[in-house]
Enzyme design. Structure first.
Site, PDB file in Angstrom:
ATOM      1  N   ASN A 211      -1.899 -10.788   8.423  1.00 24.60           N
ATOM      2  CA  ASN A 211      -2.919  -9.741   8.558  1.00 24.60           C
ATOM      3  C   ASN A 211      -4.216 -10.274   7.952  1.00 24.60           C
ATOM      4  OD1 ASN A 211      -3.734  -6.790   9.010  1.00 24.60           O
ATOM      5  ND2 ASN A 211      -4.348  -7.158   6.907  1.00 24.60           N
ATOM      6  N   GLU A 212      -5.228 -10.469   8.801  1.00 20.27           N
ATOM      7  CA  GLU A 212      -6.594 -10.732   8.347  1.00 20.27           C
ATOM      8  C   GLU A 212      -6.729 -11.919   7.388  1.00 20.27           C
ATOM      9  OE1 GLU A 212      -8.125  -7.020   6.844  1.00 20.27           O
ATOM     10  OE2 GLU A 212      -8.219  -6.183   8.847  1.00 20.27           O
TER      11      GLU A 212
ATOM     12  N   ARG B 205       3.687  -0.104  12.986  1.00 20.45           N
ATOM     13  CA  ARG B 205       3.382  -1.420  12.418  1.00 20.45           C
ATOM     14  C   ARG B 205       3.482  -1.338  10.899  1.00 20.45           C
ATOM     15  NH1 ARG B 205      -2.204  -3.858  11.078  1.00 20.45           N
ATOM     16  NH2 ARG B 205      -1.616  -5.949  10.407  1.00 20.45           N
TER      17      ARG B 205
ATOM     18  N   GLU C 186      -5.571   1.896  -1.382  1.00 19.52           N
ATOM     19  CA  GLU C 186      -6.645   1.252  -0.639  1.00 19.52           C
ATOM     20  C   GLU C 186      -7.248   0.094  -1.418  1.00 19.52           C
ATOM     21  OE1 GLU C 186      -7.542   1.108   2.377  1.00 19.52           O
ATOM     22  OE2 GLU C 186      -9.201  -0.230   1.844  1.00 19.52           O
ATOM     23  N   TRP C 187      -6.372  -0.875  -1.796  1.00 20.05           N
ATOM     24  CA  TRP C 187      -6.801  -2.115  -2.441  1.00 20.05           C
ATOM     25  C   TRP C 187      -7.730  -1.883  -3.621  1.00 20.05           C
ATOM     26  CZ3 TRP C 187      -3.016  -4.868  -1.010  1.00 20.05           C
ATOM     27  CH2 TRP C 187      -2.509  -4.794   0.293  1.00 20.05           C
TER      28      TRP C 187
ATOM     29  N   GLN D  85       0.799  -1.223   0.000  1.00 24.38           N
ATOM     30  CA  GLN D  85       0.000   0.000   0.000  1.00 24.38           C
ATOM     31  C   GLN D  85       0.830   1.272   0.000  1.00 24.38           C
ATOM     32  OE1 GLN D  85      -2.708  -1.716   3.320  1.00 24.38           O
ATOM     33  NE2 GLN D  85      -3.995  -0.326   2.161  1.00 24.38           N
TER      34      GLN D  85
ATOM     35  N   TYR E 214     -13.217  -1.542  12.335  1.00 24.35           N
ATOM     36  CA  TYR E 214     -13.666  -0.348  11.626  1.00 24.35           C
ATOM     37  C   TYR E 214     -15.138  -0.056  11.882  1.00 24.35           C
ATOM     38  CZ  TYR E 214      -9.169  -0.361   9.350  1.00 24.35           C
ATOM     39  OH  TYR E 214      -7.812  -0.326   9.108  1.00 24.35           O
TER      40      TYR E 214
ATOM     41  N   GLU F  97      -5.455  -1.996  14.035  1.00 25.23           N
ATOM     42  CA  GLU F  97      -5.970  -1.061  13.026  1.00 25.23           C
ATOM     43  C   GLU F  97      -7.308  -0.492  13.478  1.00 25.23           C
ATOM     44  OE1 GLU F  97      -6.327  -2.427   8.971  1.00 25.23           O
ATOM     45  OE2 GLU F  97      -4.429  -3.502   9.085  1.00 25.23           O
TER      46      GLU F  97
ATOM     47  N   TRP G 204      -5.026   3.254  11.792  1.00 29.71           N
ATOM     48  CA  TRP G 204      -4.884   3.026  10.355  1.00 29.71           C
ATOM     49  C   TRP G 204      -5.346   4.291   9.638  1.00 29.71           C
ATOM     50  CZ3 TRP G 204      -2.440  -0.555   7.571  1.00 29.71           C
ATOM     51  CH2 TRP G 204      -2.542  -0.431   6.189  1.00 29.71           C
TER      52      TRP G 204
ATOM     53  N   HIS H 280       0.944  -9.284   4.667  1.00 26.73           N
ATOM     54  CA  HIS H 280      -0.204  -8.380   4.513  1.00 26.73           C
ATOM     55  C   HIS H 280      -0.615  -8.403   3.037  1.00 26.73           C
ATOM     56  CE1 HIS H 280      -2.342  -4.795   6.502  1.00 26.73           C
ATOM     57  NE2 HIS H 280      -2.910  -4.948   5.335  1.00 26.73           N
TER      58      HIS H 280
ATOM     59  N   ASN I 148      -8.295  -5.655  14.210  1.00 27.40           N
ATOM     60  CA  ASN I 148      -8.539  -4.567  13.257  1.00 27.40           C
ATOM     61  C   ASN I 148     -10.044  -4.299  13.253  1.00 27.40           C
ATOM     62  OD1 ASN I 148      -5.858  -4.853  12.704  1.00 27.40           O
ATOM     63  ND2 ASN I 148      -6.112  -5.581  10.591  1.00 27.40           N
TER      64      ASN I 148
HETATM   65  O1  PGI Z   1      -9.699  -0.676   4.384  1.00 26.38           O
HETATM   66  C1  PGI Z   1      -8.834  -0.079   5.297  1.00 26.38           C
HETATM   67  C2  PGI Z   1      -7.835  -1.114   5.809  1.00 26.38           C
HETATM   68  C3  PGI Z   1      -6.863  -1.609   4.734  1.00 26.38           C
HETATM   69  O2  PGI Z   1      -6.217  -0.526   4.095  1.00 26.38           O
HETATM   70  C4  PGI Z   1      -5.836  -2.528   5.438  1.00 26.38           C
HETATM   71  O3  PGI Z   1      -4.787  -2.936   4.571  1.00 26.38           O
HETATM   72  C5  PGI Z   1      -6.534  -3.791   5.941  1.00 26.38           C
HETATM   73  O4  PGI Z   1      -5.773  -4.441   6.939  1.00 26.38           O
HETATM   74  C6  PGI Z   1      -7.936  -3.480   6.428  1.00 26.38           C
HETATM   75  N1  PGI Z   1      -8.817  -4.363   6.935  1.00 26.38           N
HETATM   76  C7  PGI Z   1      -9.997  -3.718   7.106  1.00 26.38           C
HETATM   77  C8  PGI Z   1     -11.244  -4.352   7.592  1.00 26.38           C
HETATM   78  C9  PGI Z   1     -11.599  -5.559   6.678  1.00 26.38           C
HETATM   79  C10 PGI Z   1     -11.663  -5.127   5.260  1.00 26.38           C
HETATM   80  C11 PGI Z   1     -10.557  -5.317   4.452  1.00 26.38           C
HETATM   81  C12 PGI Z   1     -10.575  -4.940   3.104  1.00 26.38           C
HETATM   82  C13 PGI Z   1     -11.713  -4.378   2.556  1.00 26.38           C
HETATM   83  C14 PGI Z   1     -12.818  -4.174   3.374  1.00 26.38           C
HETATM   84  C15 PGI Z   1     -12.792  -4.543   4.732  1.00 26.38           C
HETATM   85  C16 PGI Z   1      -9.818  -2.416   6.721  1.00 26.38           C
HETATM   86  N2  PGI Z   1      -8.553  -2.293   6.331  1.00 26.38           N
END
Ligand code: PGI
Length: 456
Positions: free
Chosen positions: A162-163, A74, A417-418, A17, A300, A364, A410, A118, A298
């Site tokens: 990670n996840e 991290r 952002e993926w 990222q 959100y 996160e 985070w 990750h 993690n």
């Molecule tokens: O989406 C924000 C962050 C990512 O940038 C991190 O790399 C990743 O560890 C992370 N996990 C999550 C919660 C699960 C999730 C992952 C990806 C897309 C949507 C939800 C949110 N995030």
């Protein structure tokens, strides 16, 4: 609200990222290089080719971390920099980058927290089946050992994965993440092999003298819409069954094997419905159940569900049948995720009760909002409010007895952002991708004050 004396304040990022430099110093291709370069997979056709150019700018970025007073940082190591094809000889220039990064962090009196995986799996391993291939678990353990042998004298805090839920169910289940496979049986196999890799790697790390080992999971309280704002709401039988099953598949699928060496029955049932359980070999759960010190959480937003028609085929994953992922009566972030701060305290208290043997760390927590850079400032009041609200819940969880070791926001920087590419900004520091200029947002300045006061 003052936090415990030794509470760890930090920030988190991940290699694909932020690093860029995807072909530099012998780095091999990862599944995210392949996936992001495949048209249609990532918003605006964005890729991690340059990202935040952290590979070249890490010294300045560490200077920023020091100015913010971070105690911990991290970051993840890109496996393809260490073993370009995922196995065999070590690429010395790849390992040298992380060696320098760690030394620079220590010189700035910042503790390095290393995530070994990750999501940027070497493409060579994906060509041989990826996480659906049991052998990948053993390759991961070899890689983990090689990294620990080089950095273990200076790095005390190690996260294996990670996840794994995201890697398995978004990577091999509905394909919205790399490698973009849509095969529920592969998703179930991958989840198991990721856990096996975690267990094998954790043993190698421990044998090598690692001080603290953690598994990082995406987790959430699974709630019906009524329960989001009314914890006393009692769901009907159908909704209660869905809540129980989704909690088992999202969180217990990973923490029960790691902490107790058992699978919830819902996981076995999902496997039996999706390709069978032949991949689960005798002794695997004992291997997965390697002693760990912490669970990285993690968080959100809560996972809001009710009984319903199930996800459309292009979003479904094993276990998501008969589930309607509902919206909560709450404001949302730029990702459309509901803002429910007390979901974090409800989650942390639940995890501390279900897994009392391990400590917890928020590895996160953060939010994307449509930030505007004006006159050299970003007045991200919504992000300050989000972080403030969630930190108050972390404090409440500690007051309720949870063994909370720290909080890592985070993210340090806006970054790739993926599947959303660069259109979503999670950083407390703004990045202008055209000039690579970093500008601390108001939330960074606020966070610096929280760290300085050790509280709110
Ligand atoms: O989406 C924000 C962050 C990512 O940038 C991190 O790399 C990743 O560890 C992370 N996990 C999550 C919660 C699960 C999730 C992952 C990806 C897309 C949507 C939800 C949110 N995030």
């Amino acid at each position: 609200m003052i936090f415990p004396e030794d509470f760890v304040w930090g920030a988190a990022t991940a290699s694909y990222q932020i690093e860029g430099a995807v072909k530099e110093d012998g780095r091999g291709q990862s599944i995210w290089d392949t996936f992001s370069h495949t048209p249609g997979n990532v918003a605006d056709g964005d890729t991690g080719d340059v990202a935040c150019d952290h590979y070249h700018r890490y010294k300045d970025d560490i200077g920023l971390m020091r100015e913010l007073g971070l105690a911990a940082y991290r970051f993840s190591i890109a496996w393809p920099r260490i073993q370009p094809d995922g196995e065999g000889s070590i690429n010395p220039r790849g390992l040298a980058f992380y060696d320098k990064l760690v030394d620079e962090l220590l010189a700035a009196e910042i503790s390095p927290y290393v995530t070994l995986y990750h999501w940027d799996l070497p493409q060579g391993l994906e060509d041989r089946g990826g996480w659906a291939n049991r052998d990948t678990a053993y390759r991961f353990a070899d890689y983990a050992q090689a990294v620990h042998e080089r950095l273990g004298d200076r790095v005390s805090d190690w996260a294996t994965l990670n996840e794994p839920w995201v890697s398995a169910f978004l990577g091999y289940g509905n394909g919205v993440h790399a490698p973009g496979r849509r095969d529920p049986a592969y998703a179930m196999r991958s989840a198991h092999h990721l856990l096996l890799g975690h267990g094998l790697a954790a043993r190698r790390l421990r044998e090598g003298g690692a001080q603290r080992i953690m598994l990082v999971v995406n987790s959430a309280p699974v709630l019906t819409p009524a329960q989001v704002n009314d914890p006393s709401a009692v769901p009907d039988e159908a909704d209660a069954a869905v809540v129980h099953r989704i909690h088992a598949l999202l969180t217990r699928q990973f923490l029960d094997p790691a902490v107790y060496g058992t699978y919830p029955e819902e996981v076995i049932e999902a496997a039996e419905r999706n390709g069978g359980t032949g991949h689960i070999q005798d002794g695997d759960l004992a291997l997965i159940n390697a002693p760990i010190d912490l669970v990285g959480v993690n968080y959100y937003n809560p996972c809001v569900v009710e009984a319903g028609p199930g996800l459309p085929a292009d979003a479904a994953w094993p276990g998501s049948e008969d589930v309607k992922f509902a919206t909560a009566d709450a404001p949302t972030t730029a990702m459309g995720w509901p803002i429910v701060p007390d979901g974090l305290s409800r989650l942390l208290v639940r995890l501390s009760q279900d897994y009392p043997q391990v400590g917890l760390m928020v590895t996160e927590n953060g939010a994307a909002f449509d930030d505007v850079l004006e006159h050299g400032r970003v007045h991200d009041a919504q992000r300050v409010a989000y972080l403030d609200g969630h930190l108050r819940e972390v404090w409440r969880a500690i007051e309720a007895g949870a063994d909370l070791r720290g909080y890592l926001v985070w993210s340090l920087l806006d970054n790739f952002e993926w599947a959303e590419g660069y259109r979503r900004r999670f950083g407390i520091v703004h990045v202008d991708y055209g000039t690579q200029t970093r500008v601390p947002k108001d939330s960074a300045l606020w966070y610096r004050g929280v760290i300085g006061r050790n509280g709110l």
